[in-house]
Design an enzyme around this catalytic site. Structure first.
Site, PDB file in Angstrom:
ATOM      1  N   LYS A 201      66.740  90.614  17.912  1.00 26.91           N
ATOM      2  CA  LYS A 201      67.929  89.496  17.679  1.00 26.91           C
ATOM      3  C   LYS A 201      66.936  87.793  17.871  1.00 26.91           C
ATOM      4  O   LYS A 201      67.304  87.850  19.103  1.00 26.91           O
ATOM      5  CB  LYS A 201      68.853  89.543  17.574  1.00 26.91           C
ATOM      6  CG  LYS A 201      69.717  88.652  17.250  1.00 26.91           C
ATOM      7  CD  LYS A 201      70.660  87.404  18.086  1.00 26.91           C
ATOM      8  CE  LYS A 201      70.241  86.538  19.064  1.00 26.91           C
ATOM      9  NZ  LYS A 201      69.732  85.194  18.346  1.00 26.91           N
ATOM     10  N   GLY A 254      64.872  84.718  27.904  1.00 27.12           N
ATOM     11  CA  GLY A 254      65.931  82.651  27.924  1.00 27.12           C
ATOM     12  C   GLY A 254      66.080  82.250  28.902  1.00 27.12           C
ATOM     13  O   GLY A 254      65.305  83.062  29.861  1.00 27.12           O
ATOM     14  N   SER A 255      67.385  82.174  28.646  1.00 26.22           N
ATOM     15  CA  SER A 255      67.845  81.372  30.161  1.00 26.22           C
ATOM     16  C   SER A 255      68.858  82.339  31.116  1.00 26.22           C
ATOM     17  O   SER A 255      68.831  82.995  30.692  1.00 26.22           O
ATOM     18  CB  SER A 255      69.095  79.675  29.049  1.00 26.22           C
ATOM     19  OG  SER A 255      70.186  80.935  28.569  1.00 26.22           O
ATOM     20  N   GLY A 259      71.326  85.402  30.422  1.00 34.44           N
ATOM     21  CA  GLY A 259      70.749  86.223  31.447  1.00 34.44           C
ATOM     22  C   GLY A 259      71.941  87.591  32.478  1.00 34.44           C
ATOM     23  O   GLY A 259      72.172  88.688  31.862  1.00 34.44           O
ATOM     24  N   GLU A 277      63.053  88.063  31.289  1.00 33.61           N
ATOM     25  CA  GLU A 277      62.356  87.315  31.583  1.00 33.61           C
ATOM     26  C   GLU A 277      63.174  85.339  31.569  1.00 33.61           C
ATOM     27  O   GLU A 277      63.291  85.177  30.468  1.00 33.61           O
ATOM     28  CB  GLU A 277      60.999  86.519  30.248  1.00 33.61           C
ATOM     29  CG  GLU A 277      60.209  88.400  30.372  1.00 33.61           C
ATOM     30  CD  GLU A 277      59.294  88.432  31.500  1.00 33.61           C
ATOM     31  OE1 GLU A 277      59.093  87.242  32.094  1.00 33.61           O
ATOM     32  OE2 GLU A 277      58.881  89.225  31.489  1.00 33.61           O
ATOM     33  N   CYS A 311      57.723  78.618  29.580  1.00 34.67           N
ATOM     34  CA  CYS A 311      59.121  79.204  30.651  1.00 34.67           C
ATOM     35  C   CYS A 311      58.280  78.731  31.728  1.00 34.67           C
ATOM     36  O   CYS A 311      59.135  78.791  32.929  1.00 34.67           O
ATOM     37  CB  CYS A 311      59.397  80.196  30.549  1.00 34.67           C
ATOM     38  SG  CYS A 311      58.014  81.099  29.836  1.00 34.67           S
ATOM     39  N   GLU A 408      65.848  73.165  35.524  1.00 38.77           N
ATOM     40  CA  GLU A 408      64.401  73.331  34.539  1.00 38.77           C
ATOM     41  C   GLU A 408      65.342  72.484  33.848  1.00 38.77           C
ATOM     42  O   GLU A 408      66.638  72.601  33.373  1.00 38.77           O
ATOM     43  CB  GLU A 408      64.707  75.031  33.696  1.00 38.77           C
ATOM     44  CG  GLU A 408      62.993  75.453  32.740  1.00 38.77           C
ATOM     45  CD  GLU A 408      63.894  76.375  32.517  1.00 38.77           C
ATOM     46  OE1 GLU A 408      64.400  77.160  31.691  1.00 38.77           O
ATOM     47  OE2 GLU A 408      62.772  76.926  31.996  1.00 38.77           O
TER      48      GLU A 408
HETATM   49  P1  NAD Z   1      68.930  81.244  25.599  1.00 41.83           P
HETATM   50  O1  NAD Z   1      69.518  81.529  26.714  1.00 41.83           O
HETATM   51  O2  NAD Z   1      70.406  80.402  24.880  1.00 41.83           O
HETATM   52  O3  NAD Z   1      68.688  82.032  23.661  1.00 41.83           O
HETATM   53  C1  NAD Z   1      67.785  82.861  23.682  1.00 41.83           C
HETATM   54  C2  NAD Z   1      68.265  83.690  22.895  1.00 41.83           C
HETATM   55  O4  NAD Z   1      69.332  84.723  23.189  1.00 41.83           O
HETATM   56  C3  NAD Z   1      68.260  83.579  21.346  1.00 41.83           C
HETATM   57  O5  NAD Z   1      68.110  84.492  20.803  1.00 41.83           O
HETATM   58  C4  NAD Z   1      70.308  83.244  21.731  1.00 41.83           C
HETATM   59  O6  NAD Z   1      70.393  83.343  20.663  1.00 41.83           O
HETATM   60  C5  NAD Z   1      70.432  84.368  22.231  1.00 41.83           C
HETATM   61  N1  NAD Z   1      71.635  84.870  23.002  1.00 41.83           N
HETATM   62  C6  NAD Z   1      72.591  83.586  23.634  1.00 41.83           C
HETATM   63  N2  NAD Z   1      73.754  83.743  23.842  1.00 41.83           N
HETATM   64  C7  NAD Z   1      73.363  85.004  24.124  1.00 41.83           C
HETATM   65  C8  NAD Z   1      74.432  86.124  24.550  1.00 41.83           C
HETATM   66  N3  NAD Z   1      75.474  85.836  25.136  1.00 41.83           N
HETATM   67  N4  NAD Z   1      74.581  87.589  24.667  1.00 41.83           N
HETATM   68  C9  NAD Z   1      73.420  87.664  23.791  1.00 41.83           C
HETATM   69  N5  NAD Z   1      72.675  87.208  22.956  1.00 41.83           N
HETATM   70  C10 NAD Z   1      72.586  85.064  23.867  1.00 41.83           C
HETATM   71  O7  NAD Z   1      67.321  80.794  26.292  1.00 41.83           O
HETATM   72  P2  NAD Z   1      66.557  79.315  24.147  1.00 41.83           P
HETATM   73  O8  NAD Z   1      67.419  78.392  24.521  1.00 41.83           O
HETATM   74  O9  NAD Z   1      66.284  79.775  23.222  1.00 41.83           O
HETATM   75  O10 NAD Z   1      65.213  79.653  25.532  1.00 41.83           O
HETATM   76  C11 NAD Z   1      64.931  79.122  26.697  1.00 41.83           C
HETATM   77  C12 NAD Z   1      65.235  79.762  27.765  1.00 41.83           C
HETATM   78  O11 NAD Z   1      64.410  80.193  27.405  1.00 41.83           O
HETATM   79  C13 NAD Z   1      64.669  78.712  28.706  1.00 41.83           C
HETATM   80  O12 NAD Z   1      65.332  78.845  30.033  1.00 41.83           O
HETATM   81  C14 NAD Z   1      62.835  79.306  29.199  1.00 41.83           C
HETATM   82  O13 NAD Z   1      62.423  78.915  30.392  1.00 41.83           O
HETATM   83  C15 NAD Z   1      63.331  80.916  28.983  1.00 41.83           C
HETATM   84  N6  NAD Z   1      62.396  81.075  28.490  1.00 41.83           N
HETATM   85  C16 NAD Z   1      61.987  82.193  29.609  1.00 41.83           C
HETATM   86  C17 NAD Z   1      60.427  82.092  29.004  1.00 41.83           C
HETATM   87  C18 NAD Z   1      59.413  83.320  29.804  1.00 41.83           C
HETATM   88  O14 NAD Z   1      59.330  84.509  29.530  1.00 41.83           O
HETATM   89  N7  NAD Z   1      60.324  83.485  31.444  1.00 41.83           N
HETATM   90  C19 NAD Z   1      59.545  82.092  27.896  1.00 41.83           C
HETATM   91  C20 NAD Z   1      60.502  81.847  27.018  1.00 41.83           C
HETATM   92  C21 NAD Z   1      61.524  81.133  27.657  1.00 41.83           C
END
Ligand code: NAD
Length: 505
Positions: A201, A254-255, A259, A277, A311, A408
């Site tokens: 997804k 993601g965030s 996570g 991550e 990130c 962040e």
């Molecule tokens: P986000 O957590 O909002 O979304 C990431 C993904 O999770 C999206 O596909 C979203 O639709 C999905 N999602 C959201 N809520 C969910 C839930 N309850 N259950 C399952 N899936 C869900 O993050 P974002 O705004 O897309 O990305 C930015 C964040 O990602 C920043 O915090 C950044 O640091 C982090 N990031 C980390 C890395 C790494 O390798 N450490 C790399 C890129 C981004």
């Protein structure tokens, strides 16, 4: 001061063919509409114009995709293919990515806002390289023969060994900052090399490049059901994937907030494996012996690259007091040189941030820095009426309790602090709940190795920043995550190890 270039009418370039039709879900080898028939729009962050309609996947589509992936893993050819057959297909995917690099980079630039030049030089070739790298790993599913001496069974002789096996169905959930690189390269390539099947997804904010990738994967000969891609919202498609009992592992990028929510769901469910991550607030340290001609532009690139939406962005600069003024002056000049503009323009250094939501988040951090009394050295403003352009921004005179220092921001905002001793630099660098990246600028070997060892971060860059090779592991200490992407660690994280005892007497 940076200015927004005149924004030309939206030019779809080599992506115009792909964007001329509704983008469908990819399930069991077919491109299909969402079960609900619903669609959503993706827009260009430089102009606000619509780019494409996308089928909006939800729980029903995820369930269908998981069934296809389960079938392909349990009965299908992928997990039973020889390693060399899997290797050839994955290598071919890497080749096709390179053959279509202009189109993929254009899609990435249109959807995310990043400069085409960045996507063409970094996102796309690195994704291809990860497929080429992980293709080779398909041939390394090795176990070991283990000499055992089980004292509870006197006189018994055993032949004991380990088998390394694929885990099964992997659910991947990915963000919008490197849409193709993270989804396909960092997550999918290793999982496929080990023989797993996938339901991805991708971020609903940037779904385009990964859906074009699906066409290339099919062309490369990936069997039906092995890769399934369902764009959709986090709540709905994402939560269904996380909850699903037939999914054996979640690979999430993601965030921290999402996570954590995934961990709660998994803890209440089938306890599937999880790799996370997450975010960062990475320190970049300039020692008094640094070569400032390299360090100053290097630090600027470490934060402003990809609009600061990295990130591991070096978002907290720690500078030795002796060179503090010179560094601040140099950084101000570097920031003000950066040309903002549409990602498709040749003269753009920095594009718009990805969305209205992200613009609002970044501007609220900038306002909080001003309200908390930090000194705005440069930037701090949204630029232009159209699109989501934010000036490269630097704050000085900050302290560790300010929100802009602790949290962040995920945008082009640098906070600068000073220190006097190596010990103080280490203490300040580690004064964060995150531990993803760190930079060190020094000409001293002793400083290099003391800092590299003492900083609690998954990646340390010395006299460089934002270097990403397929073979090096990437991931976080502390709240920056669990496990590693890239490198052999990532490949192994998509496998299980089985111990086998055969009694010989
Ligand atoms: P986000 O957590 O909002 O979304 C990431 C993904 O999770 C999206 O596909 C979203 O639709 C999905 N999602 C959201 N809520 C969910 C839930 N309850 N259950 C399952 N899936 C869900 O993050 P974002 O705004 O897309 O990305 C930015 C964040 O990602 C920043 O915090 C950044 O640091 C982090 N990031 C980390 C890395 C790494 O390798 N450490 C790399 C890129 C981004």
């Amino acid at each position: 001061m940076s200015e927004v270039l005149e924004l030309p009418k939206q030019d779809l370039g080599p992506a115009s063919g792909f964007l001329s039709k509704t983008v469908q879900l990819f399930i069991d080898g077919e491109f299909v509409d969402a079960a609900s028939g619903e669609i959503f729009e993706t827009t260009n962050p430089a102009t606000g114009e619509k780019l494409a309609d996308i089928a909006l996947g939800d729980a029903a589509d995820i369930n269908k995709a998981v069934d296809a992936a389960r079938q392909a893993f349990d009965k299908g050819p992928w997990s039973k293919m020889t390693p060399s057959e899997r290797q050839k297909i994955l290598y071919k995917i890497g080749d096709l990515i390179l053959e279509n690099a202009d189109e993929l980079a254009y899609l990435e630039s249109l959807d995310n806002g990043k400069p085409f030049s960045v996507a063409r030089a970094a996102d796309i070739p690195l994704t291809a390289d990860l497929f080429h790298y992980m293709a080779a790993h398909a041939r390394t599913m090795e176990g070991a023969i283990i000499p055992v001496s089980d004292i509870a069974v006197p006189g018994a002789e055993f032949h004991a060994y380990t088998l390394r096996e694929a885990i099964g169905v992997i659910g991947l959930i990915t963000p919008w900052n490197y849409p193709l690189l993270i989804a396909a390269g960092w997550q999918m390539a290793g999982a496929l090399a080990a023989g797993n099947t996938i339901v991805l997804k991708p971020s609903e904010v940037t779904p385009l490049s990964i859906m074009r990738f699906a066409e290339l994967a099919k062309e490369a000969g990936v069997p039906d059901g092995v890769i399934n891609i369902v764009p959709g919202n986090g709540l709905g498609a994402g939560t269904t994937l996380t909850e699903h009992d037939l999914v054996d592992k979640i690979g999430f990028t993601g965030s921290v907030r999402t996570g954590r929510s995934i961990l709660h769901t998994v803890a209440d469910g089938n306890l599937k494996k999880v790799t996370l991550e997450l975010g960062g607030k990475s320190p970049d340290i300039i020692m008094d012996d640094a070569d400032l001609e390299k360090a100053i532009p290097g630090v600027a690139m470490g934060i402003f690259f990809n609009q600061g939406e990295c990130c591991c962005a070096g978002s907290r600069l720690l500078v030795h007091k002796l060179v503090y003024n010179e560094v601040l002056e140099g950084l101000k000049k570097e920031a003000e040189k950066i040309k903002l503009g549409s990602g498709q323009s040749d003269t753009t250094d920095m594009g718009p941030v990805v969305s209205q939501k992200q613009e609002d988040t970044i501007m609220s951090y900038i306002n909080s820095g001003i309200e908390e009394g930090a000194t705005l050295v440069t930037g701090g403003k949204k630029v232009g009426e159209q699109g989501h352009f934010i000036e490269p921004t630097i704050f000085a005179d900050v302290n560790r309790d300010m929100k802009i220092v602790k949290e962040e921001i995920f945008g082009p905002v640098l906070v600068v602090q000073s220190f006097e001793t190596l010990e103080e630099a280490i203490e300040m660098a580690n004064d964060t709940e995150f531990g993803l990246g760190a930079g060190i600028w020094t000409e001293s070997l002793a400083n290099t190795h003391q800092l590299a060892k003492a900083i609690k971060a998954g990646t340390v860059f010395v006299n460089c920043y934002n270097v990403f090779d397929a073979a090096t592991p990437f991931g976080g200490y502390k709240m920056s995550g669990w496990g590693r992407n890239r490198g052999k660690e990532a490949f192994e994280a998509f496998t299980e190890t089985k111990a086998v005892y055969a009694k010989l007497n």
